[in-house]
Write a protein that holds these residues in place. Structure first.
Motif, PDB file in Angstrom:
ATOM      1  N   THR A 145       0.824  -1.209   0.000  1.00 20.40           N
ATOM      2  CA  THR A 145       0.000   0.000   0.000  1.00 20.40           C
ATOM      3  C   THR A 145       0.855   1.255   0.000  1.00 20.40           C
ATOM      4  OG1 THR A 145      -0.116  -0.220   2.381  1.00 20.40           O
ATOM      5  CG2 THR A 145      -1.991  -1.046   1.123  1.00 20.40           C
ATOM      6  N   THR A 146       2.118   1.115   0.389  1.00 19.17           N
ATOM      7  CA  THR A 146       3.017   2.271   0.390  1.00 19.17           C
ATOM      8  C   THR A 146       4.341   1.882  -0.239  1.00 19.17           C
ATOM      9  OG1 THR A 146       4.006   1.708   2.510  1.00 19.17           O
ATOM     10  CG2 THR A 146       2.057   3.120   2.581  1.00 19.17           C
ATOM     11  N   LEU A 147       5.053   2.884  -0.743  1.00 17.33           N
ATOM     12  CA  LEU A 147       6.389   2.633  -1.270  1.00 17.33           C
ATOM     13  C   LEU A 147       7.277   2.054  -0.173  1.00 17.33           C
ATOM     14  CD1 LEU A 147       8.460   2.893  -3.532  1.00 17.33           C
ATOM     15  CD2 LEU A 147       8.896   5.228  -2.778  1.00 17.33           C
ATOM     16  N   GLY A 148       7.108   2.563   1.049  1.00 13.24           N
ATOM     17  CA  GLY A 148       7.886   2.066   2.192  1.00 13.24           C
ATOM     18  C   GLY A 148       7.656   0.574   2.405  1.00 13.24           C
ATOM     19  N   GLY A 149       6.391   0.159   2.269  1.00 12.71           N
ATOM     20  CA  GLY A 149       6.053  -1.247   2.433  1.00 12.71           C
ATOM     21  C   GLY A 149       6.682  -2.107   1.358  1.00 12.71           C
ATOM     22  N   VAL A 150       6.589  -1.643   0.115  1.00 12.68           N
ATOM     23  CA  VAL A 150       7.187  -2.361  -1.016  1.00 12.68           C
ATOM     24  C   VAL A 150       8.707  -2.463  -0.826  1.00 12.68           C
ATOM     25  CG1 VAL A 150       7.665  -2.232  -3.504  1.00 12.68           C
ATOM     26  CG2 VAL A 150       5.374  -1.702  -2.646  1.00 12.68           C
ATOM     27  N   ALA A 151       9.315  -1.349  -0.425  1.00 14.43           N
ATOM     28  CA  ALA A 151      10.761  -1.305  -0.269  1.00 14.43           C
ATOM     29  C   ALA A 151      11.230  -2.228   0.855  1.00 14.43           C
ATOM     30  CB  ALA A 151      11.205   0.129   0.017  1.00 14.43           C
ATOM     31  N   ARG A 152      10.474  -2.247   1.937  1.00 15.01           N
ATOM     32  CA  ARG A 152      10.816  -3.101   3.078  1.00 15.01           C
ATOM     33  C   ARG A 152      10.901  -4.564   2.650  1.00 15.01           C
ATOM     34  NH1 ARG A 152       7.854  -2.081   8.774  1.00 15.01           N
ATOM     35  NH2 ARG A 152       8.739  -3.725  10.042  1.00 15.01           N
ATOM     36  N   LYS A 153       9.870  -4.981   1.898  1.00 17.96           N
ATOM     37  CA  LYS A 153       9.836  -6.381   1.457  1.00 17.96           C
ATOM     38  C   LYS A 153      10.952  -6.675   0.459  1.00 17.96           C
ATOM     39  CE  LYS A 153       4.956  -6.622   2.439  1.00 17.96           C
ATOM     40  NZ  LYS A 153       3.614  -6.390   1.899  1.00 17.96           N
ATOM     41  N   THR A 154      11.201  -5.731  -0.443  1.00 19.04           N
ATOM     42  CA  THR A 154      12.256  -5.935  -1.433  1.00 19.04           C
ATOM     43  C   THR A 154      13.623  -6.037  -0.759  1.00 19.04           C
ATOM     44  OG1 THR A 154      10.975  -4.678  -3.037  1.00 19.04           O
ATOM     45  CG2 THR A 154      13.301  -5.009  -3.537  1.00 19.04           C
TER      46      THR A 154
END
Lengths: 325, 325
Positions: free
Chosen positions: A123-132
């Protein structure tokens, strides 16, 4: 998810199914899974950090897939294992991703030593980045020694990717109706090299001209490191020209940075910056889910918007409600 | 500081000494003063919001002082009362400020309807901005109907100023050895107009050329509002040319934005964004001063930097320590 130690061992042995299972665990939103994922990462952490992390960005149409395919095949021939991940802001909106799609890199997708993973939804770029970022660590533990994190050349996602890699490569086109494409977004400041792709045929002289413009512009910027002058190079991924030089340049960069102690220092800073980003995200979550805060936040926000309460007073009241436990 | 209501009334009456005293209260770091300052702001809030807030930025040497002096004198002649504040990142480092210095604007400094206040000292840009924003409200309550917030064209401070004003004006030079000065920093995206200063004498043709380049570049950007095409104008503050046009443009902007409801909407968003910035700052302070957190934060940060603990686990442990009360 009972046996995290077993899963960690299987990831370490390079088992693809286990790696995929571990990534699914990382990407899950269930609280149980989050806890298990953290345990898994802690277990695997000593086996990470040996890879070279490369960020690649550029606007759609710049030829990222073609470049990564050619670049990746060369690395495989040299005996490397490579993982290709994506941080794609569009996956927030669409649920899907315009990056990391296996069909874009047909040759690589068939190679057993290449691992391609599309951008996680979030839902957020931060969330995507964390997982990546955490997927990157899993891949390293699984023996992939070169990690490519790709993103599209729009806004914050490039800064996010630059904050998780050792080397950030910016792909550009010559004369896309806008010589300043890289410059106007302030992304040149975070690039470790600029690569002008599609420098082929009739386009070659324009590419050379653009290269010179980038070289001039780069001289105006404060260097990120005193030991590295950001180069602007030409390449034709389609005709397999200039790709070897990119890899040689990255090796030079890594050797130079390691020699001056900057390689390790950068990773240390990235890790602690990342920790603080997570702390602030989690702290905000904690705050917003606080019962006292939740009970008054809408009303306070409205009274700030309508000029009844100053932002300072509103902030103080919310903090006092939060502390009242 | 016992009688805040009296001080508020004196500020409202336009008394300069009381305004100065109120600003000193805002700038103080003592907890008692902070509380009194909040009370004062709440008292004065209904009397703010009637001014036009203009942000002005540009690199040193662009002629900001000369422009503001000429521009300000014109506004005074029309019967306005103007306040000139500064957000100067250099005041963090030096304790002094390169902006807002009265000696830079000799004529304005002698006018009783012009109030010039240098940038407050502060350890962070956020701290400086907070005080400037609150000083702006005090000036509005004191009857200043045009507020100019100036900053220098370096980094984050421009974004900070843009977040507190109605109209953000970017001053540029033609041909300063770098046609892209405004473009490369991504600041063009936040400008409501670009003004090329020193368009005089021999420099005029170059200024016209630069103007055309900016117009072209502006067309590449997504507009901030569908009702406002960001213009690029020429001006010679030194020769008092093109300055009237700037004021006319700002009036047009304000009228257009008010007509479409965007003026109020922008201020609402700015106020709530500002509230959340303060909440996050205060929350971070609360967190860092927490006894449990303070006792472990150094050790945890080191273990993240040295690769013993993942950022996720570190964040989780710190949050758990924080919650343990």
């Amino acid at each position: 998810m009972t046996n995290i130690k077993k899963l960690a061992d299987d990831v370490r042995s390079g088992n693809i199914r286990s790696l995929a299972k571990a990534i699914t665990l990382i990407e899950s939103r269930s609280p149980d899974h989050t806890k298990a994922a953290a345990e898994l990462l802690d277990n695997l952490l000593p086996d990470t950090e040996n890879a070279i992390r490369i960020g690649i960005s550029g606007v759609p149409g710049v030829g990222k897939s073609t470049f990564i395919e050619v670049f990746g095949m060369k690395l495989l021939q040299q005996g490397h294992k490579i993982a290709i991940l994506a941080v794609d802001p569009s996956s927030q909106l669409s649920g899907g991703s315009i990056l990391g799609d296996k069909t874009r890199m047909e040759e690589l997708a068939r190679e057993k030593n290449a691992f391609i993973r599309p951008s996680p939804a979030g839902t957020t770029l931060g969330g995507v980045a964390r997982k990546t970022r955490e997927t990157m660590l899993l891949c390293e533990a699984a023996g992939y020694d070169i990690i490519i994190v790709e993103t599209v050349g729009v806004g914050q996602s490039e800064i996010t990717v630059a904050s998780m890699v050792d080397f950030f490569l910016l792909l550009q086109l010559a004369n896309a109706g806008d010589e300043l494409q890289g410059i106007k977004k302030g992304v040149m400041e975070i690039a470790d090299a600029i690569l002008i792709n599609k420098a082929e045929g009739d386009n070659r002289p324009r590419a050379e001209l653009a290269r010179q413009q980038y070289v001039n512009a780069l001289h105006l910027l404060t260097p990120k490191s005193y030991h590295w002058q950001v180069p602007a190079l030409l390449c034709s991924a389609l005709h397999n020209q200039g790709v070897d030089e990119v890899w040689q340049m990255i090796l030079d960069f890594v050797a130079t940075m390691k020699h001056h102690g900057e390689f390790v220092e950068k990773r240390r800073l990235q890790a602690t910056d990342w920790m603080w980003t997570l702390v602030m995200d989690d702290l905000k979550e904690l705050f917003l889910h606080d019962k006292n805060v939740a009970a008054m936040v809408d009303q306070i926000q409205t009274s700030v918007a309508t000029g009844i309460t100053t932002p300072s007073t509103a902030s103080r009241r919310l903090l006092e409600a939060f502390k009242r436990h």
